[in-house]
Motif scaffolding. Sequence first.
Motif, PDB file in Angstrom:
ATOM      1  N   ALA A  97       7.495   9.851 -23.002  1.00 16.70           N
ATOM      2  CA  ALA A  97       6.103   8.617 -22.588  1.00 16.70           C
ATOM      3  C   ALA A  97       6.935   7.406 -21.930  1.00 16.70           C
ATOM      4  O   ALA A  97       8.015   7.081 -22.610  1.00 16.70           O
ATOM      5  CB  ALA A  97       5.374   8.235 -23.640  1.00 16.70           C
ATOM      6  N   LEU A  98       6.781   7.051 -20.846  1.00 20.31           N
ATOM      7  CA  LEU A  98       7.146   5.806 -20.162  1.00 20.31           C
ATOM      8  C   LEU A  98       6.213   4.812 -19.860  1.00 20.31           C
ATOM      9  O   LEU A  98       4.991   5.168 -19.656  1.00 20.31           O
ATOM     10  CB  LEU A  98       7.584   6.426 -18.663  1.00 20.31           C
ATOM     11  N   ALA A  99       6.660   3.535 -20.374  1.00 20.06           N
ATOM     12  CA  ALA A  99       5.542   2.391 -20.143  1.00 20.06           C
ATOM     13  C   ALA A  99       6.455   1.438 -19.570  1.00 20.06           C
ATOM     14  O   ALA A  99       7.443   0.900 -19.936  1.00 20.06           O
ATOM     15  CB  ALA A  99       5.211   1.952 -21.511  1.00 20.06           C
ATOM     16  N   ALA A 100       6.143   0.868 -18.217  1.00 19.67           N
ATOM     17  CA  ALA A 100       6.711  -0.254 -17.643  1.00 19.67           C
ATOM     18  C   ALA A 100       5.837  -1.438 -18.113  1.00 19.67           C
ATOM     19  O   ALA A 100       4.890  -1.779 -18.495  1.00 19.67           O
ATOM     20  CB  ALA A 100       6.277  -0.005 -16.035  1.00 19.67           C
ATOM     21  N   GLY A 101       7.036  -2.546 -18.109  1.00 16.52           N
ATOM     22  CA  GLY A 101       6.548  -3.656 -18.604  1.00 16.52           C
ATOM     23  C   GLY A 101       5.778  -4.565 -17.568  1.00 16.52           C
ATOM     24  O   GLY A 101       4.932  -5.445 -18.113  1.00 16.52           O
ATOM     25  N   HIS A 102       5.732  -4.238 -16.378  1.00  8.21           N
ATOM     26  CA  HIS A 102       4.833  -4.861 -15.457  1.00  8.21           C
ATOM     27  C   HIS A 102       4.361  -3.961 -14.350  1.00  8.21           C
ATOM     28  O   HIS A 102       4.910  -3.005 -14.094  1.00  8.21           O
ATOM     29  CB  HIS A 102       5.756  -6.163 -14.657  1.00  8.21           C
ATOM     30  N   ALA A 103       3.125  -4.266 -13.856  1.00  8.92           N
ATOM     31  CA  ALA A 103       2.627  -3.532 -12.601  1.00  8.92           C
ATOM     32  C   ALA A 103       2.196  -4.500 -11.684  1.00  8.92           C
ATOM     33  O   ALA A 103       1.779  -5.552 -12.045  1.00  8.92           O
ATOM     34  CB  ALA A 103       1.655  -2.688 -13.327  1.00  8.92           C
ATOM     35  N   PHE A 104       1.975  -3.999 -10.475  1.00  9.16           N
ATOM     36  CA  PHE A 104       1.143  -4.834  -9.555  1.00  9.16           C
ATOM     37  C   PHE A 104       0.336  -3.959  -8.701  1.00  9.16           C
ATOM     38  O   PHE A 104       0.353  -2.762  -8.527  1.00  9.16           O
ATOM     39  CB  PHE A 104       2.253  -5.473  -8.507  1.00  9.16           C
ATOM     40  N   VAL A 105      -0.784  -4.773  -8.196  1.00  5.06           N
ATOM     41  CA  VAL A 105      -1.690  -4.127  -7.204  1.00  5.06           C
ATOM     42  C   VAL A 105      -1.402  -4.438  -5.733  1.00  5.06           C
ATOM     43  O   VAL A 105      -1.389  -5.819  -5.429  1.00  5.06           O
ATOM     44  CB  VAL A 105      -3.161  -4.458  -7.428  1.00  5.06           C
ATOM     45  N   PRO A 106      -0.921  -3.636  -4.906  1.00  2.36           N
ATOM     46  CA  PRO A 106      -0.641  -4.305  -3.425  1.00  2.36           C
ATOM     47  C   PRO A 106      -1.705  -4.847  -2.689  1.00  2.36           C
ATOM     48  O   PRO A 106      -1.084  -6.007  -2.255  1.00  2.36           O
ATOM     49  CB  PRO A 106      -0.630  -2.725  -2.699  1.00  2.36           C
ATOM     50  N   ALA A 107      -2.870  -4.697  -3.014  1.00  2.00           N
ATOM     51  CA  ALA A 107      -3.868  -5.637  -2.327  1.00  2.00           C
ATOM     52  C   ALA A 107      -4.232  -7.133  -2.810  1.00  2.00           C
ATOM     53  O   ALA A 107      -4.697  -7.912  -2.182  1.00  2.00           O
ATOM     54  CB  ALA A 107      -5.423  -4.689  -2.486  1.00  2.00           C
ATOM     55  N   GLU A 108      -3.438  -7.239  -4.068  1.00  2.00           N
ATOM     56  CA  GLU A 108      -3.301  -8.396  -4.651  1.00  2.00           C
ATOM     57  C   GLU A 108      -2.223  -9.331  -4.056  1.00  2.00           C
ATOM     58  O   GLU A 108      -2.289 -10.483  -4.202  1.00  2.00           O
ATOM     59  CB  GLU A 108      -3.512  -8.393  -5.908  1.00  2.00           C
ATOM     60  N   ARG A 109      -1.228  -8.635  -3.549  1.00  2.00           N
ATOM     61  CA  ARG A 109      -0.113  -9.173  -3.109  1.00  2.00           C
ATOM     62  C   ARG A 109      -0.204  -9.417  -1.456  1.00  2.00           C
ATOM     63  O   ARG A 109       0.408 -10.362  -1.058  1.00  2.00           O
ATOM     64  CB  ARG A 109       1.083  -8.558  -3.275  1.00  2.00           C
ATOM     65  N   ASP A 110      -0.984  -8.466  -0.765  1.00  2.00           N
ATOM     66  CA  ASP A 110      -0.961  -8.527   0.607  1.00  2.00           C
ATOM     67  C   ASP A 110      -2.512  -8.478   0.998  1.00  2.00           C
ATOM     68  O   ASP A 110      -2.975  -7.428   0.923  1.00  2.00           O
ATOM     69  CB  ASP A 110      -0.007  -7.343   1.233  1.00  2.00           C
ATOM     70  N   PRO A 111      -2.900  -9.617   1.680  1.00  2.00           N
ATOM     71  CA  PRO A 111      -4.443  -9.552   1.944  1.00  2.00           C
ATOM     72  C   PRO A 111      -4.578  -8.371   3.032  1.00  2.00           C
ATOM     73  O   PRO A 111      -5.865  -7.995   3.236  1.00  2.00           O
ATOM     74  CB  PRO A 111      -4.465 -11.003   2.675  1.00  2.00           C
ATOM     75  N   ALA A 112      -3.737  -8.056   3.563  1.00  2.00           N
ATOM     76  CA  ALA A 112      -4.069  -7.037   4.792  1.00  2.00           C
ATOM     77  C   ALA A 112      -3.851  -5.597   4.055  1.00  2.00           C
ATOM     78  O   ALA A 112      -4.480  -4.484   4.721  1.00  2.00           O
ATOM     79  CB  ALA A 112      -2.714  -6.784   5.703  1.00  2.00           C
ATOM     80  N   SER A 113      -3.623  -5.287   2.804  1.00  2.00           N
ATOM     81  CA  SER A 113      -3.414  -3.959   2.166  1.00  2.00           C
ATOM     82  C   SER A 113      -5.142  -3.723   1.542  1.00  2.00           C
ATOM     83  O   SER A 113      -5.629  -4.548   1.105  1.00  2.00           O
ATOM     84  CB  SER A 113      -2.455  -4.061   0.925  1.00  2.00           C
ATOM     85  N   SER A 114      -5.172  -2.372   1.490  1.00  2.00           N
ATOM     86  CA  SER A 114      -6.435  -2.049   0.816  1.00  2.00           C
ATOM     87  C   SER A 114      -6.314  -1.193  -0.488  1.00  2.00           C
ATOM     88  O   SER A 114      -7.160  -0.677  -0.901  1.00  2.00           O
ATOM     89  CB  SER A 114      -7.400  -1.326   1.616  1.00  2.00           C
ATOM     90  N   ASP A 115      -4.817  -1.199  -0.802  1.00  2.00           N
ATOM     91  CA  ASP A 115      -4.445  -0.311  -1.793  1.00  2.00           C
ATOM     92  C   ASP A 115      -4.767  -1.143  -3.301  1.00  2.00           C
ATOM     93  O   ASP A 115      -3.956  -2.093  -3.749  1.00  2.00           O
ATOM     94  CB  ASP A 115      -2.925   0.126  -1.676  1.00  2.00           C
TER      95      ASP A 115
END
Length: 135
Positions: A97-115
């Motif tokens: 089992a792997l758990a990352a300390g942090h994650a991100f949402v591309p659309a929250e970092r880049d307004p041009a992204s819909s990811d």
Amino acid sequence: VSEPEVFLGGGWYPIEESGDTRWRWMSDAATVEIPAAREPSANAAALIFDAASPVADQTLSVIACDVVLTPIPVRDGGAIRIELPAGCGTTRAGTVALAAGHAFVPAERDPASSDRRRLALRVAHLTVERASAPR
């Protein structure tokens, strides 16, 4: 027909590629299943992969076959080697089992992204290193 080295459980996104490079994104948490060795003398010694994260100070927490391991710092584009506990992936299958300390949402970092996916690590070349059991 060769046997697969690992099976991906939950927490993985489909394969992506650019040119000759292929990877999968891992979400906040994911699992890897290590099949039992075909030969009992072939111990699963380590889970090895390349990992990258655009998140600063990324860490990876690991539970391998019910054993909590020391968290691993993830450097962008570096190799990760997780030493597996004795018996993990030998005569019985094992779960990592792997758990990352942090994650991100591309659309929250880049307004041009819909990811809207939650991405933590970009993983490539996921393999299991097997070692012969001592005689």
